[in-house]
Design an enzyme around this catalytic site. Structure first.
Site, PDB file in Angstrom:
ATOM      1  N   THR A   1      -9.619  23.283 -50.879  1.00 27.18           N
ATOM      2  CA  THR A   1     -10.636  22.439 -50.247  1.00 27.18           C
ATOM      3  C   THR A   1     -10.622  21.092 -50.943  1.00 27.18           C
ATOM      4  O   THR A   1     -10.455  21.027 -52.166  1.00 27.18           O
ATOM      5  CB  THR A   1     -12.037  23.072 -50.346  1.00 27.18           C
ATOM      6  OG1 THR A   1     -12.396  23.236 -51.714  1.00 27.18           O
ATOM      7  CG2 THR A   1     -12.079  24.441 -49.651  1.00 27.18           C
ATOM      8  N   HIS A   2     -10.772  20.032 -50.175  1.00 27.73           N
ATOM      9  CA  HIS A   2     -10.699  18.663 -50.713  1.00 27.73           C
ATOM     10  C   HIS A   2      -9.360  18.406 -51.398  1.00 27.73           C
ATOM     11  O   HIS A   2      -9.253  17.549 -52.282  1.00 27.73           O
ATOM     12  CB  HIS A   2     -11.849  18.400 -51.702  1.00 27.73           C
ATOM     13  CG  HIS A   2     -13.206  18.645 -51.139  1.00 27.73           C
ATOM     14  ND1 HIS A   2     -13.899  17.703 -50.412  1.00 27.73           N
ATOM     15  CD2 HIS A   2     -13.990  19.762 -51.170  1.00 27.73           C
ATOM     16  CE1 HIS A   2     -15.056  18.210 -50.037  1.00 27.73           C
ATOM     17  NE2 HIS A   2     -15.136  19.454 -50.473  1.00 27.73           N
TER      18      HIS A   2
ATOM     19  N   HIS B   1       0.859  -1.189   0.000  1.00 24.93           N
ATOM     20  CA  HIS B   1       0.000   0.000   0.000  1.00 24.93           C
ATOM     21  C   HIS B   1       0.895   1.238   0.000  1.00 24.93           C
ATOM     22  O   HIS B   1       1.571   1.520   0.997  1.00 24.93           O
ATOM     23  CB  HIS B   1      -0.916  -0.010   1.232  1.00 24.93           C
ATOM     24  CG  HIS B   1      -2.088   0.931   1.125  1.00 24.93           C
ATOM     25  ND1 HIS B   1      -1.943   2.288   1.198  1.00 24.93           N
ATOM     26  CD2 HIS B   1      -3.421   0.686   0.948  1.00 24.93           C
ATOM     27  CE1 HIS B   1      -3.136   2.855   1.092  1.00 24.93           C
ATOM     28  NE2 HIS B   1      -4.053   1.898   0.924  1.00 24.93           N
TER      29      HIS B   1
ATOM     30  N   SER C   1      19.049   9.148 -44.026  1.00 24.03           N
ATOM     31  CA  SER C   1      20.268   8.337 -43.960  1.00 24.03           C
ATOM     32  C   SER C   1      20.658   7.790 -45.329  1.00 24.03           C
ATOM     33  O   SER C   1      21.785   7.318 -45.520  1.00 24.03           O
ATOM     34  CB  SER C   1      20.075   7.179 -42.979  1.00 24.03           C
ATOM     35  OG  SER C   1      19.059   6.301 -43.451  1.00 24.03           O
TER      36      SER C   1
ATOM     37  N   LYS D   1      17.555  15.390 -48.780  1.00 25.70           N
ATOM     38  CA  LYS D   1      16.239  15.585 -48.161  1.00 25.70           C
ATOM     39  C   LYS D   1      16.240  16.682 -47.087  1.00 25.70           C
ATOM     40  O   LYS D   1      17.152  16.787 -46.279  1.00 25.70           O
ATOM     41  CB  LYS D   1      15.755  14.278 -47.522  1.00 25.70           C
ATOM     42  CG  LYS D   1      15.484  13.149 -48.502  1.00 25.70           C
ATOM     43  CD  LYS D   1      14.309  13.434 -49.415  1.00 25.70           C
ATOM     44  CE  LYS D   1      12.988  13.411 -48.714  1.00 25.70           C
ATOM     45  NZ  LYS D   1      12.607  12.089 -48.189  1.00 25.70           N
TER      46      LYS D   1
ATOM     47  N   GLU E   1       6.150  16.795 -38.118  1.00 29.13           N
ATOM     48  CA  GLU E   1       5.762  15.388 -38.034  1.00 29.13           C
ATOM     49  C   GLU E   1       5.788  14.897 -36.592  1.00 29.13           C
ATOM     50  O   GLU E   1       4.917  14.130 -36.159  1.00 29.13           O
ATOM     51  CB  GLU E   1       6.698  14.550 -38.908  1.00 29.13           C
ATOM     52  CG  GLU E   1       6.483  14.771 -40.391  1.00 29.13           C
ATOM     53  CD  GLU E   1       7.511  14.079 -41.270  1.00 29.13           C
ATOM     54  OE1 GLU E   1       7.170  13.693 -42.393  1.00 29.13           O
ATOM     55  OE2 GLU E   1       8.674  13.928 -40.838  1.00 29.13           O
TER      56      GLU E   1
END
Length: 449
Positions: A147-148, A75, A274, A279, A286
């Site tokens: 939109t969309h 406890h 890597s 990039k 993210e």
């Protein structure tokens, strides 16, 4: 041994320290002292010297000893009580009198959340100021609305940022509104009656909570009612949703075929891949999106944990060792990260303009409007513009030439058609909205104490 990534990868040290065991135990001891003082004030227990307990606030609880006792007692709160008694040489005979475990646990959590609130409100202020700077600077910068996932009527980049700023204003208002409901504790014993403290129980409850700067629970069982925790975590989940919404937009607009914004990238040292050295990935956005999903997921176990048998069971206990600390730590973390992303965001105004001007059909709304104002019914105007648009899609011709060969040529001059086809002149009230949201934000932040 480190298992959880929150230990060394996510979270700011100052915020994580609020939820460390040492600080939690300090808060628990503060609760015991506050209740004892309230009990003496209301003559529930005789006057006694609490200095030995208060000294432990400076010295700290002997955590190794507490763990030893817990192995025997199974406890944790009884282990805490016995450790405090040992360290204070059993100087105070009424420790934990009239209380139950969750009087201490839940009120200590309220104290931890009270401290966290300071960071959270500062986080929101910081991100609101970062967004205000972008809203003000780019309120006239026209760009494509989408939109969309398709090109739509023009907006300004400032307006896009103003919609996010407006959301954060509402998050701030929500947190201000619920603060009193969240920062609530109790000292009413195992079933919420305060029976062991007699007729003064309610006064003890009020006085103890007030001395801690908290509101007090009125009608409850053994726990501070978990609708409070659920409400708080759902608000943090809502904040995380806005963070992910912004992060997702930045990631989309950074795509090379759009390239209207880009996260700051430290070209001298930062590595994007890597395998592909070229990039420049939006990794910070993210990261915000990924952690936002974890934050929102904690609402589910907290809701489930709010449902207990009768006045209380233990099914909320284990899950809340994760839900409350992790949600708070990660929300603070992504708010700080997102604020830096926004502050250092590269805004490619040239590409915004080029993308807008290379999409002539983005002004189809205005073409419909001008036809309608010329006296043609709205539905008929819509169909005429739709037909022109389909012809444009199917041909490689010039939109203005197609327009002049349609009903437009009978109603408008070539210069009028050219003017109504200019997307830079069809951003509506964007600038005015930006100014209004900035004013709203300044008033809101000015009213926070």
């Amino acid at each position: 041994m480190t298992i959880s990534p929150i230990e060394e990868r996510y979270g700011r040290p100052a915020v994580k320290s609020i939820f460390e065991q040492s600080y939690r135990l300090k808060c628990m001891l503060k609760v015991e002292i506050a209740v004892a003082e309230a009990q003496m004030k209301n003559r529930v227990i005789p006057e006694a010297n609490l200095e030995p307990l208060k000294m432990l606030l400076k010295l700290g609880i002997d955590e190794p000893r507490m763990r030893e006792i817990e192995k025997e007692t199974k406890h944790d709160i009884m282990a805490f009580i016995r450790t405090v008694e040992e360290q204070s040489n059993h100087a105070f005979k009424f420790l934990h009198f009239g209380l139950t475990s969750n009087d201490v646990i839940d009120t200590a959590m309220a104290l931890q959340l009270k401290e966290f609130y300071k960071f959270l409100m500062e986080d929101l202020k910081d991100i609101q100021e970062s967004l205000m700077e972008k809203v003000s600077k780019f309120k006239k910068t026209a760009m494509l609305g989408r939109t969309h996932g398709q090109h739509a009527s023009p907006i300004t980049f400032g307006l896009k940022m103003a919609t996010y700023l407006s959301e954060f204003n509402r998050h701030t208002e929500r947190l201000m509104e619920v603060k009193g409901r969240i920062l609530t504790g109790k000292a009413m014993g195992p079933v919420g009656t305060g029976a062991s403290m007699g007729r003064e129980a309610m006064n003890v409850n009020k006085d103890a909570m007030r001395s801690l700067g908290l509101n007090y629970e009125l009608a409850t069982g053994q726990l501070v009612d978990r609708d409070r925790y659920v409400e708080f975590i759902e608000i943090l989940g809502n904040i995380a949703m806005t963070c992910e919404k912004i992060g997702t937009e930045i990631r989309n607009l950074q795509r090379p075929e759009i390239f209207e914004v880009m996260e700051y990238f430290e070209s001298a040292n930062q590595v994007g891949s890597s395998s592909m050295p070229s990039k420049r990935n939006p990794i910070e956005s993210e990261n915000v999106c990924s952690l936002s999903r974890i934050i929102r997921s904690f609402a589910v176990p907290e809701i489930e944990g709010a449902i207990t048998w009768h006045e209380r069971d233990l099914t909320n206990s284990a899950l809340e060792r994760f839900t409350m600390p992790y949600t708070c730590i990660l929300t603070d973390f992504i708010l700080n990260k997102l604020s830096k992303i926004i502050r250092n965001l590269y805004v490619n105004e040239k590409n915004m303009r080029n993308n807008l001007l290379s999409s002539p059909l983005c002004i189809s709304e205005n073409l419909t409007t001008q036809l309608t104002l010329k006296g043609i019914g709205r539905t008929e105007s819509h169909e005429l513009v739709r037909e022109v648009s389909m012809k444009y899609f199917e041909s490689s011709g010039n939109l203005q030439d197609i327009l002049m060969k349609s009903e437009f040529g009978n109603l408008f001059t070539e210069s009028e058609v050219e003017r109504m086809s200019n997307p830079l002149e069809f951003t509506g009230s964007s600038e005015e909205i930006c100014d209004m949201v900035i004013d709203q934000t300044k008033k809101l932040l000015g009213g926070i104490r």
